[in-house]
Scaffold this motif. Structure first.
Motif, PDB file in Angstrom:
ATOM      1  N   CYS A   7       0.822  -1.223   0.000  1.00  0.00           N
ATOM      2  CA  CYS A   7       0.000   0.000   0.000  1.00  0.00           C
ATOM      3  C   CYS A   7       0.846   1.259   0.000  1.00  0.00           C
ATOM      4  O   CYS A   7       0.455   2.276  -0.553  1.00  0.00           O
ATOM      5  CB  CYS A   7      -0.985  -0.026   1.173  1.00  0.00           C
TER       6      CYS A   7
ATOM      7  N   CYS B 296       4.972  -0.393   5.678  1.00  0.00           N
ATOM      8  CA  CYS B 296       5.494   0.168   4.422  1.00  0.00           C
ATOM      9  C   CYS B 296       6.362   1.386   4.705  1.00  0.00           C
ATOM     10  O   CYS B 296       7.442   1.542   4.145  1.00  0.00           O
ATOM     11  CB  CYS B 296       4.350   0.563   3.498  1.00  0.00           C
TER      12      CYS B 296
ATOM     13  N   CYS C 141       0.821   2.120   5.130  1.00  0.00           N
ATOM     14  CA  CYS C 141       0.754   1.562   6.486  1.00  0.00           C
ATOM     15  C   CYS C 141       2.113   1.760   7.173  1.00  0.00           C
ATOM     16  O   CYS C 141       3.111   2.065   6.531  1.00  0.00           O
ATOM     17  CB  CYS C 141       0.363   0.077   6.445  1.00  0.00           C
TER      18      CYS C 141
HETATM   19 ZN    ZN Z   1       1.442  -1.090   3.496  1.00  0.00          ZN
END
Ligand code: ZN
Ligand code: ZN
Length: 344
Positions: A89, A95, A92
């Protein structure tokens, strides 16, 4: 277009689908050039790996860009690209802290698992999943960039040294790639495998190979390393962690890499502490697509015995047979292949 759709456990159907249309601004429409058949695809068909029914399977693929969305700026029509099938994504906390393999959305959107993938003539992918392939990497090798990216993540975690003794449990495609690195880097490497075909591939690669059904692996690795045992044990089967712990030297590293959610293992915590064993978990590739492209481009690995067969898309079902799965009965028999790639 022709595509293989997984309808349910054991149900893989070659069907006609409309060619996907560019809809999102970051969409890239690919004409798929080639797609590899992964052990994960076999597990999906067996019902041992999650998937979304009625999805086009296949996540090891490369293709040529034939259309792009309005916001695509990094790729143009005609580019040949490899794909990272795991969509992260980017937002988050995992990440954003450099651990994108643990992205909270990673399970919901993987190409060829949860949304349409590469067992098809065309595939729609987000721009950020594409990586341009240099001319030195042909379409067949281009399918394996993502596979190698997972192994490179393992190598980054292991930090293999030139004086390491390395043992690799399981000589499937993942064990193969680790073994090629170990041959380049480590002092000595041995692999284990039970399947006669894959044992023959290991021998063709010039590797020391033992069959755990016939050999006492702990005794063999002890002898092989002059009594020391392995500095690094890569467990590439998913079912041999206990074996790995018996074969590692004090202070050594164990990389549980193969995945099988049905397996449980018994560990003795006191021994992990007493023998200072490092058990290193990791998942997928992570910032390793570009390094993998470079490794293939510079021909750092012997990939010749890796590819057993290239077949047309329409013959895809036969590949599962060669990979040891009888689709009708979902029973196993000996494998007669390492990696099979479908040319689209
Ligand atoms: Zn993520
Ligand atoms: Zn795969």
């Amino acid at each position: 277009m022709k595509a293989f759709v997984v309808r349910g456990v054991g149900e893989l159907e070659l069907t006609e689908l409309p060619i996907p249309k560019v809809q999102e601004p970051d969409d890239v429409l690919l004409q798929v050039k080639a797609v590899g058949i992964c052990g994960t695809d076999v597990k999906i068909l067996e019902g041992k790996h999650h998937f979304k029914p009625n999805t086009v399977v296949g996540h090891e693929f490369c293709g040529q860009v034939i259309e792009v969305g309005t916001h695509v700026t990094h790729f143009k029509v005609g580019d040949r690209v490899a794909i990272d099938n795991n969509i992260r994504c980017g937002f988050c906390s995992f990440c954003r802290m450099g651990l994108s393999s643990q992205c909270v959305e990673i399970k919901t959107s993987a190409l060829g698992v949860m949304r349409d993938g590469g067992y098809a003539e065309y595939c729609l992918v987000p721009e950020k999943q594409c990586f341009v392939l240099p001319d030195e990497i042909d379409d067949i090798l281009g399918t394996q960039v993502e596979t190698l990216a997972t192994v490179v993540n393992g190598m980054n975690t292991l930090l293999m040294l030139p004086y390491d003794y390395v043992l690799i449990l399981g000589f499937g495609p993942i064990g193969y790639l680790f073994a090629q690195f170990a041959k380049n880097i480590a002092a000595k490497v041995a692999v284990t495998e039970i399947d006669p075909f894959r044992i023959s591939v290991a021998k063709e690669c010039g590797l020391t190979v033992w069959n755990p059904n016939e050999d006492d692996i702990e005794a063999r690795i002890t002898e092989f390393t002059h009594g020391r045992k392995a500095d690094i044990v890569i467990e590439a089967t998913g079912n041999a962690l206990e074996q790995a712990l018996k074969c590692v030297t004090p202070g050594g590293k164990v990389l549980p890499f193969g995945m099988d959610s049905s397996i449980q293992a018994t560990v003795v915590p006191n021994e992990i502490t007493r023998w200072a064993t490092k058990i290193l978990g990791l998942y997928l590739g992570q910032n390793t697509m570009v390094p993998s492209i470079r490794i293939f481009q510079e021909k750092r690995l012997n990939m010749k015995p890796f590819f057993t067969k290239v077949i047309p898309l329409t013959e895809g079902l036969s590949a599962f047979e060669c990979l040891g799965l009888d689709i009708k009965t979902l029973t196993h028999h000996p494998k007669s292949a390492m990696k099979i790639v479908m040319k689209v």
